[in-house]
Design a protein around this motif. Structure first.
Motif, short mmCIF file in Angstrom:
data_model
loop_
_atom_site.label_atom_id
_atom_site.label_comp_id
_atom_site.label_asym_id
_atom_site.label_seq_id
_atom_site.Cartn_x
_atom_site.Cartn_y
_atom_site.Cartn_z
N PRO A 88 -1.60 -59.64 83.06
CA PRO A 88 -2.04 -57.67 82.61
C PRO A 88 -3.14 -57.19 81.98
CG PRO A 88 -0.04 -59.57 82.56
CD PRO A 88 -0.57 -60.40 82.54
N GLU A 89 -3.61 -58.51 80.84
CA GLU A 89 -4.95 -58.47 80.60
C GLU A 89 -6.22 -58.08 81.26
OE1 GLU A 89 -4.63 -62.74 80.36
OE2 GLU A 89 -3.12 -60.64 80.09
N ALA A 90 -6.14 -58.70 82.41
CA ALA A 90 -7.16 -58.70 83.47
C ALA A 90 -7.28 -56.90 84.18
CB ALA A 90 -7.57 -59.48 84.15
N ARG A 91 -5.78 -56.18 84.53
CA ARG A 91 -5.73 -54.92 85.58
C ARG A 91 -6.62 -53.86 84.96
NH1 ARG A 91 1.17 -56.25 84.66
NH2 ARG A 91 0.91 -58.42 86.28
N GLY A 92 -6.26 -53.09 85.84
CA GLY A 92 -7.20 -51.60 85.86
C GLY A 92 -9.51 -52.17 86.24
N ARG A 93 -9.11 -53.37 86.12
CA ARG A 93 -10.29 -53.89 86.52
C ARG A 93 -11.43 -53.85 88.15
NH1 ARG A 93 -11.19 -58.56 82.26
NH2 ARG A 93 -12.50 -59.02 83.64
N GLY A 94 -10.10 -54.10 89.07
CA GLY A 94 -10.33 -53.61 90.46
C GLY A 94 -9.93 -55.30 91.06
N ALA A 95 -9.29 -55.60 90.36
CA ALA A 95 -9.26 -57.48 91.08
C ALA A 95 -7.64 -57.68 91.72
CB ALA A 95 -8.57 -58.38 89.51
N ALA A 96 -7.13 -56.64 92.11
CA ALA A 96 -6.24 -56.06 92.98
C ALA A 96 -6.44 -55.90 94.17
CB ALA A 96 -5.18 -55.78 92.00
N ALA A 97 -7.54 -54.67 94.20
CA ALA A 97 -8.06 -54.30 95.49
C ALA A 97 -9.49 -55.48 95.73
CB ALA A 97 -8.70 -53.21 94.65
N LEU A 98 -10.00 -56.19 95.14
CA LEU A 98 -10.35 -57.02 95.46
C LEU A 98 -9.65 -58.15 96.42
CD1 LEU A 98 -13.65 -57.56 92.99
CD2 LEU A 98 -13.79 -55.92 95.28
N LEU A 99 -8.84 -58.12 95.87
CA LEU A 99 -8.11 -59.37 96.79
C LEU A 99 -7.15 -58.92 97.89
CD1 LEU A 99 -5.98 -61.07 93.70
CD2 LEU A 99 -7.54 -62.25 94.95
N LEU A 100 -6.47 -57.52 97.86
CA LEU A 100 -6.83 -56.95 99.61
C LEU A 100 -7.78 -56.47 99.85
CD1 LEU A 100 -4.25 -54.47 98.05
CD2 LEU A 100 -3.72 -56.16 98.72
N GLU A 101 -8.62 -56.62 99.90
CA GLU A 101 -9.52 -56.16 100.73
C GLU A 101 -10.04 -57.90 101.14
OE1 GLU A 101 -12.80 -54.30 98.74
OE2 GLU A 101 -11.77 -52.51 98.71
N ALA A 102 -9.87 -58.92 100.06
CA ALA A 102 -10.03 -60.27 100.62
C ALA A 102 -9.35 -60.76 101.73
CB ALA A 102 -10.49 -61.31 100.05
N ALA A 103 -8.07 -60.68 101.71
CA ALA A 103 -6.36 -60.85 103.24
C ALA A 103 -6.67 -59.68 104.18
CB ALA A 103 -5.36 -60.36 101.80
N GLU A 104 -7.23 -58.62 104.15
CA GLU A 104 -8.43 -57.93 104.84
C GLU A 104 -8.64 -57.63 105.68
OE1 GLU A 104 -8.30 -53.64 103.89
OE2 GLU A 104 -6.42 -54.00 102.59
N ARG A 105 -9.97 -59.35 104.63
CA ARG A 105 -10.86 -59.89 106.39
C ARG A 105 -9.96 -60.96 106.77
NH1 ARG A 105 -14.11 -58.07 102.19
NH2 ARG A 105 -13.56 -59.87 100.85
N LEU A 106 -9.27 -61.88 105.93
CA LEU A 106 -8.86 -63.12 106.66
C LEU A 106 -8.25 -62.66 107.97
CD1 LEU A 106 -8.05 -65.91 106.64
CD2 LEU A 106 -6.40 -65.48 105.71
N ALA A 107 -8.11 -61.23 107.71
CA ALA A 107 -6.84 -60.69 108.73
C ALA A 107 -7.26 -60.29 110.11
CB ALA A 107 -5.69 -60.29 108.40
N ARG A 108 -8.68 -59.75 109.83
CA ARG A 108 -9.53 -59.51 110.74
C ARG A 108 -10.04 -60.52 111.36
NH1 ARG A 108 -10.61 -55.07 107.47
NH2 ARG A 108 -12.54 -56.40 106.87
N GLU A 109 -10.91 -61.70 111.01
CA GLU A 109 -11.48 -62.61 111.23
C GLU A 109 -10.57 -63.96 111.93
OE1 GLU A 109 -13.34 -64.42 107.79
OE2 GLU A 109 -14.53 -62.91 107.40
N SER A 110 -9.48 -63.77 111.21
CA SER A 110 -8.42 -64.65 112.58
C SER A 110 -7.83 -63.99 113.58
CB SER A 110 -7.26 -65.20 111.58
OG SER A 110 -6.60 -63.96 110.94
N GLY A 111 -7.71 -62.92 113.60
CA GLY A 111 -7.90 -62.01 114.87
C GLY A 111 -5.84 -61.58 115.26
N ALA A 112 -5.88 -61.24 113.27
CA ALA A 112 -3.76 -61.02 112.81
C ALA A 112 -4.53 -59.20 113.66
CB ALA A 112 -3.78 -61.18 111.89
#
Length: 151
Positions: A88-112
């Motif tokens: 909660p104290e770290a919300r609003g700093r972009g962590a969730a969006a960065l995690l989603l972007e990293a998940a999308e990268r993983l999906a792309r790189e694995s041909g998902a």
């Protein structure tokens, strides 16, 4: 802030986040059980955990956990983004969006084929984030669940 793939060396940093995530969804705190669960998944290679880390001072801010799966119809891999949590104290700093972007990268790189996720109907904050990041609410399929027979 950086995103890393968590392994056994990061288990100690992931456990309190995972425990807080479970508490958010109404489960009792169980750090020991969380550690056993995550350690087993890591040992068997059954999930990928991405960890958002603050650089200075070094600190784990949030995580997402993805499970591999497959689409028989498209004959392609897909990933289920099962957990996403930011302290909660770290919300609003972009962590969730960065995690989603990293998940999308993983999906792309694995041909998902893509990523699938679900959230509680009352988690409007998460829904707004997912929609802002390009996720589309599934209106085409009905999702069902049955708990394990005999429990």
């Amino acid at each position: 802030m950086r995103i890393i793939t968590a392994g056994p060396a990061e288990l100690e940093a992931v456990v309190p986040l995972f425990d807080a995530y479970r508490r958010f969804y109404g489960q009792p705190s169980d750090p020991e059980g969380a550690a056993r669960f995550l350690e087993g998944l890591m040992a068997r290679g059954e999930s990928v955990i991405l960890l958002a880390c603050q650089e200075d001072p070094p600190e784990a801010l949030g995580f997402t956990q993805l499970y591999p799966g497959y689409s028989s119809v498209s004959m392609k891999r897909l990933w289920t983004l099962n957990d996403l949590y930011v302290r909660p104290e770290a919300r609003g700093r972009g962590a969730a969006a960065l995690l989603l972007e990293a998940a999308e990268r993983l999906a792309r790189e694995s041909g998902a084929k893509g990523l699938q996720l679900e959230t509680a109907p009352d988690n409007l904050t998460a829904q707004r984030l997912y929609e802002r990041m390009g996720y589309v609410r599934d209106e085409a399929y009905c999702h069902y669940f049955r708990s394990t027979i005999g429990d």
